[in-house]
Design a protein around this motif. Structure first.
Motif, PDB file in Angstrom:
ATOM      1  N   ASP A 308      38.439 -24.331   3.191  1.00 50.92           N
ATOM      2  CA  ASP A 308      38.336 -23.555   4.419  1.00 50.92           C
ATOM      3  C   ASP A 308      37.962 -24.448   5.615  1.00 50.92           C
ATOM      4  OD1 ASP A 308      38.166 -20.602   5.428  1.00 50.92           O
ATOM      5  OD2 ASP A 308      36.505 -21.687   6.344  1.00 50.92           O
ATOM      6  N   LEU A 326      30.649 -17.044   2.985  1.00 55.50           N
ATOM      7  CA  LEU A 326      30.922 -15.699   2.491  1.00 55.50           C
ATOM      8  C   LEU A 326      32.308 -15.216   2.919  1.00 55.50           C
ATOM      9  CD1 LEU A 326      27.999 -15.545   1.522  1.00 55.50           C
ATOM     10  CD2 LEU A 326      28.121 -13.111   2.091  1.00 55.50           C
ATOM     11  N   ALA A 327      32.679 -15.498   4.149  1.00 52.88           N
ATOM     12  CA  ALA A 327      34.010 -15.090   4.615  1.00 52.88           C
ATOM     13  C   ALA A 327      35.088 -15.785   3.792  1.00 52.88           C
ATOM     14  CB  ALA A 327      34.172 -15.410   6.100  1.00 52.88           C
ATOM     15  N   ALA A 328      34.869 -17.072   3.452  1.00 52.68           N
ATOM     16  CA  ALA A 328      35.875 -17.820   2.689  1.00 52.68           C
ATOM     17  C   ALA A 328      35.964 -17.306   1.261  1.00 52.68           C
ATOM     18  CB  ALA A 328      35.542 -19.312   2.711  1.00 52.68           C
ATOM     19  N   GLY A 330      35.182 -14.476   0.181  1.00 51.90           N
ATOM     20  CA  GLY A 330      35.680 -13.097   0.202  1.00 51.90           C
ATOM     21  C   GLY A 330      37.191 -13.006   0.177  1.00 51.90           C
ATOM     22  N   MET A 331      37.873 -14.108   0.494  1.00 52.85           N
ATOM     23  CA  MET A 331      39.335 -14.142   0.456  1.00 52.85           C
ATOM     24  C   MET A 331      39.858 -14.675  -0.879  1.00 52.85           C
ATOM     25  SD  MET A 331      40.537 -12.782   3.094  1.00 52.85           S
ATOM     26  CE  MET A 331      42.276 -13.279   2.987  1.00 52.85           C
ATOM     27  N   ALA A 332      38.967 -15.124  -1.749  1.00 53.46           N
ATOM     28  CA  ALA A 332      39.412 -15.684  -3.032  1.00 53.46           C
ATOM     29  C   ALA A 332      39.962 -14.579  -3.929  1.00 53.46           C
ATOM     30  CB  ALA A 332      38.245 -16.391  -3.718  1.00 53.46           C
ATOM     31  N   PRO A 333      41.034 -14.883  -4.660  1.00 50.53           N
ATOM     32  CA  PRO A 333      41.648 -13.862  -5.526  1.00 50.53           C
ATOM     33  C   PRO A 333      40.882 -13.740  -6.840  1.00 50.53           C
ATOM     34  CG  PRO A 333      42.883 -15.908  -5.663  1.00 50.53           C
ATOM     35  CD  PRO A 333      41.749 -16.154  -4.696  1.00 50.53           C
ATOM     36  N   VAL A 334      39.610 -13.390  -6.744  1.00 47.76           N
ATOM     37  CA  VAL A 334      38.765 -13.314  -7.945  1.00 47.76           C
ATOM     38  C   VAL A 334      37.943 -12.040  -7.904  1.00 47.76           C
ATOM     39  CG1 VAL A 334      38.587 -15.828  -7.973  1.00 47.76           C
ATOM     40  CG2 VAL A 334      36.755 -14.484  -6.922  1.00 47.76           C
ATOM     41  N   LEU A 336      34.728 -10.048  -7.574  1.00 44.35           N
ATOM     42  CA  LEU A 336      33.398 -10.237  -6.986  1.00 44.35           C
ATOM     43  C   LEU A 336      32.883  -8.917  -6.433  1.00 44.35           C
ATOM     44  CD1 LEU A 336      33.796 -10.233  -3.665  1.00 44.35           C
ATOM     45  CD2 LEU A 336      34.572 -12.555  -4.077  1.00 44.35           C
TER      46      LEU A 336
END
Lengths: 403, 403
Positions: A308, A326-328, A330-334, A336
């Motif tokens: 990021d 946290l913003a980064a 939050g975009m992960a395809p996992v 959570l």
């Protein structure tokens, strides 16, 4: 430098640390600067097992296509590497250049007294994409370098120097097993972190008695946890190549576990050296995601944060801006829970259950090493990705004209 | 500025261009600088249909959670927006702050003479992630701003100013349909391009007579082709929000196609304005992928190139380094033939069938606008992504301390 159960990892030697390997590095005139730009690693045998891992880019340079083909036999006698030109996006003529380089080297090695075929030679290139190599300089140099080969410290060190592009220091590591067999290695670059002078090239050698399948297994396990988890800018070169050659010269046959551990130790140390010398680096950053559902998800989440640009520029500025983490993530395809994420910088909690911790804005990140730990709190798996900050130096080095 | 079949797109007006909308922008004291930081958009009716599109980030700010909930009714009377604080990662107390803001505004609007409930009010915030808003300043300002509302040019322009963070200019656009109905809009930011002062916020208004479902369809189609294809740094904010309100004040009922076209025209123009004002931008870059199998694959491939740090730094340096474009597109998860890719910069072919074209290194990219066209030659679909270069200015603005 590290001692593991009586074994030892050092950085003073590389590909010629194992018995029965010779190497050389010379200035062929490919680089306009006149610096060393051609390297050779040669196995004296008695065995010639080999394995390789290559770039996942669909656009592959001619030397990658050549080496992938050659390695189908699980056998290599030599690796010839050049800096100063990637020989990528050069069409059928570029592939012919690679082929001819291998043919000329096979001829020179055979004249020198070994019975070597072009099909036993891997070729690696690194440098600007899109230009043909100056074959009028490469061909005579390929014969010359055979006569420069040396074992021990000198040969490996010369080779490690000759594959450098924007690297500021050569990268070598060697693992001496207490049972008297060795793994050595050299590396340059880091992903496609360098300007057009890109690419990660790694050659590993061992004098253990091991077959191609055993090598392949050890190499894939090690690269999956080291080079694959080094992410300077998310870019992936057309030329990335990691090779592992075994010649059995020690007459020692390690177990698969012992081989795995030794290859992993060398790869891990080389990956750390690549990170430390990344272009424009002012911070060495380790992003660890813990509490993930699976290791794959931990890797994916850590990679999202490590790539990021906003996180990386904040770290360049020594800014404990955890909101960007946290913003980064939050975009992960996992999997959570957006309300249960905790973050610490260098061991200082900055965010607990997705809310800022007291003193978070005052955490001191002025040092060169930054550990980012993200706990997803949904599972038990974890993984670490090495990266760097995004600095003025990175922009400067990468915005220079390719011409 | 643009004329479409007797209709007209202008930038001199925004959310108050359609009939029956009022707006205001004031300085509430949320920003330490004392600049305007609170905006209101109010619909006088007679209808209150509304639709919204929100960030895809799993970590969503309190105002996003609130507004998503409120919009389930397909109905909005007002939108209150603040800059100077994102109210993200602030936990249950942050959500209470958002709720209270809506309640106080409903009260103020009801006292002013309209029968408004908190459930008819959307809330948007933008600024640093992780800090609570100064509610002692927000609450009195929410009452004050109701008395500042104005229609016409002034109100919309004041509101567009008050939502700016690191934006250097306010962004407005209005589409006047020849059949005497209008769509207006204002925007700030661009993805998460700005420092911790992040977020894209857009409010669109129309005086057409249209239901919530029709609005929702038009909005999703338009954002999919405009804001979703603007990619400054690949980061995605916790607060991104695009809202569309319709009040039926024109008494004109357009067809779905007419509405789609008008909303698309306003969104497209606002997206272009966002790109032009992105942080640290020195180049406005349009990456078009043609010859893809599907439009989705064209978008994915163009996005890979638009996000690549090495491509973006090269463009900052006006460097026609097409090899990086090939390396970037080669990593895209799309169907391609690595030997059939062609690239042109500003209409000049630099790579044909994956090999450099004559004169490729001499192409002049010194201007502020760069068009990158990549032809995959495997299909007939195409798509364009807007992006910017990666400059020293970007690093500078994003490495500053959050404190």
């Amino acid at each position: 430098m590290t001692t593991i159960e009586g074994s030892k990892l050092v950085r003073s030697q590389g590909v010629t640390a194992p018995l029965g390997f010779r190497a050389a590095g010379i200035a062929a005139g490919i680089k306009k600067s006149g610096k060393p730009d051609l390297a050779l690693v040669f196995s004296e045998g008695p065995e010639y097992a080999a394995a390789g891992v290559f770039t996942s880019n669909k656009v592959k340079a001619a030397p990658v296509r050549w080496s992938q083909q050659v390695l189908k036999t699980g056998r290599l006698r030599a690796v010839i590497l050049n800096s100063g030109g990637a020989n990528a996006c050069t069409g059928p003529l570029g592939f012919q250049d690679t082929h001819r380089t291998a043919e000329e080297l096979a001829k020179a090695l055979s004249n020198w007294g070994t019975d070597t075929g072009a099909g036993e030679i891997a070729v690696c290139s690194t440098g600007l994409i899109g230009d043909r190599l100056p074959m009028d300089k490469v061909i005579p140099a390929v014969t010359e370098i055979v006569h420069e080969m040396a074992g021990g410290i000198c040969g490996g060190s010369d080779a490690a120097h000759a594959i450098m592009t924007t690297d500021t220091v050569p990268k070598q590591a060697a693992y001496h097993h207490r049972d008297k067999w060795n793994v050595g290695g050299m590396a340059k670059g880091a992903g496609m972190m360098a300007p057009s002078l890109a690419t990660m090239l790694v050659v590993l050698t061992t004098d253990a008695v091991v077959g191609a399948e055993q090598l392949d297994a050890a190499l894939r396990k090690a690269t999956g946890k080291t080079f694959d988890r080094l992410d300077v800018d998310g870019s992936c070169s057309t030329n990335d190549t990691v090779l592992l050659l075994a010649n059995g010269a020690s007459a020692v046959t390690p177990s698969q576990e012992e081989l795995d551990a030794a290859v992993l130790a060398v790869c891990d140390d080389l990956a750390a050296q690549l990170m430390a010398d990344a272009e424009g680096v002012t911070k060495r950053v380790r992003v660890t995601v813990a509490g993930a559902l699976t290791e794959d998800e931990a890797v994916a989440a850590a990679r999202c944060v490590a790539r990021d640009s906003l996180v990386k520029t904040a770290l360049f500025g020594s800014d404990p801006n955890w909101g960007r983490v946290l913003a980064a993530v939050g975009m992960a395809p996992v999997t959570l829970d957006p309300d249960r994420i905790s973050v610490s910088f260098n061991g200082n909690p900055v965010c607990v259950d997705s809310v800022g911790a007291p003193g978070a804005r005052e955490v001191d990140l002025s040092g060169a090493d930054i550990d980012v730990l993200i706990d997803l709190n949904v599972g038990a798996a974890s993984a670490m990705i090495r990266t760097t900050d995004l600095s003025h130096g990175y922009v400067e080095e990468n915005s220079a004209y390719s011409s």
